[in-house]
Design an enzyme around this catalytic site. Structure first.
Site, PDB file in Angstrom:
ATOM      1  N   GLY A 123       0.800  -1.217   0.000  1.00 16.52           N
ATOM      2  CA  GLY A 123       0.000   0.000   0.000  1.00 16.52           C
ATOM      3  C   GLY A 123       0.832   1.267   0.000  1.00 16.52           C
TER       4      GLY A 123
ATOM      5  N   ASP B  53      -1.281   0.312  13.362  1.00 18.56           N
ATOM      6  CA  ASP B  53      -0.583  -0.928  13.001  1.00 18.56           C
ATOM      7  C   ASP B  53      -0.200  -1.785  14.199  1.00 18.56           C
ATOM      8  OD1 ASP B  53      -0.808  -0.553  10.302  1.00 18.56           O
ATOM      9  OD2 ASP B  53       1.218   0.216  10.009  1.00 18.56           O
TER      10      ASP B  53
END
Length: 420
Positions: free
Chosen positions: A72, A292
């Site tokens: 990404g 994350d």
């Protein structure tokens, strides 16, 4: 045939020293800056992750079609970078990448003057990207602050190379602010100045100045060792390459894990983990600034039985997989619930809250955890092997950000073997 690892550990002691790889986030920013810089410079301790190797490969490529695969950050940063290159290139990715939205970044780049065409579905990759047309160039754009910070970082990285720079107005509440600050501090390191007043970030046209850089180790990777520390009876672990004053938002894992009794002693570029602090009964954290590490903390709660209340998870649904759904399914295999709390709990804050409840217990059969092509699922669930043997499906997915993960676990006494 699906690859599987059986992972186990004979005791719950974690002792040793681990030298962590360079930060994927910092490495990819440095690579884009070097590509935009007139002079070359050295990037020391650059990450060996697939995403970083892929970024360098695509920056060096002269092909008309560039495939970012699952990466990404690579896709989003290249999306803006290619707007400064001559001709037209097609930027594509994996099936999952083609399901991840890119529309807000494309809209902003079109306002700047880039010619970008959707090749399949509007708002999603793949894209055909042409360079910015000087006649259509506009140095002022508005971008939603509630979207992925990578969209905004992508724009910031090319801003000093534009004829009039870039003025970005952030609309709404900002998510993942530390990642924007990381981008801007990296740009400052290479001589680029900016102003950030209220909701407006301004970068004037100016050159990047070549300067050798050493990349800090990856705090996201460090989070998996904090899980192990939480599960341990005894911990004496040194993680090398980390700074207390880090640019990485994921460094907040050190503070979060104090709730599990884990202390972090910093010395130079390393941190020493010990289990000697007072634990808290509940983990209550907003992950908006560092999404994350949410999987790591969720698994730490599951393995210790410590209840957790999580918020700030809205970006998890558009990661490598829908991480909310993945956590719910995989934690459920060991009797732990990851549940969206009723709206009444969010009347004042308007946030979504998730509750982690239960203590992980081995079912009758050895639990096997799916990884969903998501490196963080594999690495977050790996430490559960300290509690009982587990099976990890498609374990090689860790190469996306931490290729040496399983080998490093072996150094700490984990048994990792492929099931034939």
């Amino acid at each position: 045939m699906m690859k599987q690892f059986k992972v186990a550990k004979a005791n719950r002691s974690i002792e040793g020293t681990i030298s962590l790889d360079g930060s994927k986030s910092l490495s990819n920013r440095a690579l884009i800056i070097r590509a935009l810089c007139t002079d070359d410079f050295q990037i020391n301790h650059c990450a060996t992750a697939d995403d970083v190797v892929g970024m360098q490969t695509l920056l060096d490529s002269s092909d008309d079609v560039l495939d970012a695969h699952h990466a990404g950050t690579t896709f989003r940063f290249l999306c803006s970078y290619l707007c400064l290159q001559s001709g037209k290139q097609t930027l594509t990715g994996s099936i999952r990448m083609q399901e991840r939205p890119i529309g807000p970044l494309v809209d902003a780049l079109r306002k700047v003057g880039a010619e970008i065409e959707y090749l399949k579905n509007d708002g999603y990759p793949p894209l055909k990207i042409g360079e910015i047309n000087p006649d259509d160039y506009n140095h002022k754009v508005e971008v939603s602050a509630g979207i992925s910070s990578q969209f905004i970082s992508s724009l910031l990285l090319i801003a000093p190379s534009l004829p009039k720079g870039l003025e970005i107005t952030l609309v709404g509440d900002l998510v993942s602010r530390p990642y924007l600050e990381m981008t801007l501090k990296m740009m400052e390191y290479f001589g680029v100045k900016h102003t950030w007043e209220g909701q407006v970030i301004t970068v004037e046209p100016q050159p990047y100045k070549a300067k050798d850089i050493t990349i800090e180790a990856d705090w996201s990777a460090a989070s998996y060792y904090y899980i192990m520390a939480a599960f341990s009876d005894k911990v004496d672990l040194v993680l090398e390459g980390l700074n207390e004053e880090s640019l990485q938002g994921d460094s907040s894992i050190a503070e979060i894990m104090e709730a599990f009794g884990i202390s972090s002693e910093f010395s130079g570029n390393q941190v020493h983990l010990k289990k000697d602090g007072a634990e808290k009964q509940l983990v209550d954290h907003d992950f908006l600034l560092a999404p994350d590490i949410a999987q790591s903390v969720a698994v730490a709660c599951a393995g210790t039985g410590k209840p957790g209340v999580f918020s700030g998870l809205k970006t998890l649904k558009i990661k490598e997989t829908d991480r909310i759904a993945a956590l719910q399914k995989e934690l459920g295999k060991v009797g732990v619930y990851f549940t969206l709390m009723p709206p009444k709990f969010a009347k004042v804050s308007k946030k979504e809250f998730y509750m982690v409840e239960g203590k992980a217990a081995s079912p009758d059969q050895m639990p096997d955890f799916d990884t969903y092509k998501d490196h963080r699922m594999a690495m977050a669930f790996g430490p559960l092997a300290m509690l009982f043997p587990i099976i990890v499906n498609e374990p090689d997915v860790v190469s996306k950000s931490y290729p040496a993960y399983w080998e490093d676990l072996k150094k700490l006494g984990f048994e990792v073997e492929e099931i034939i």
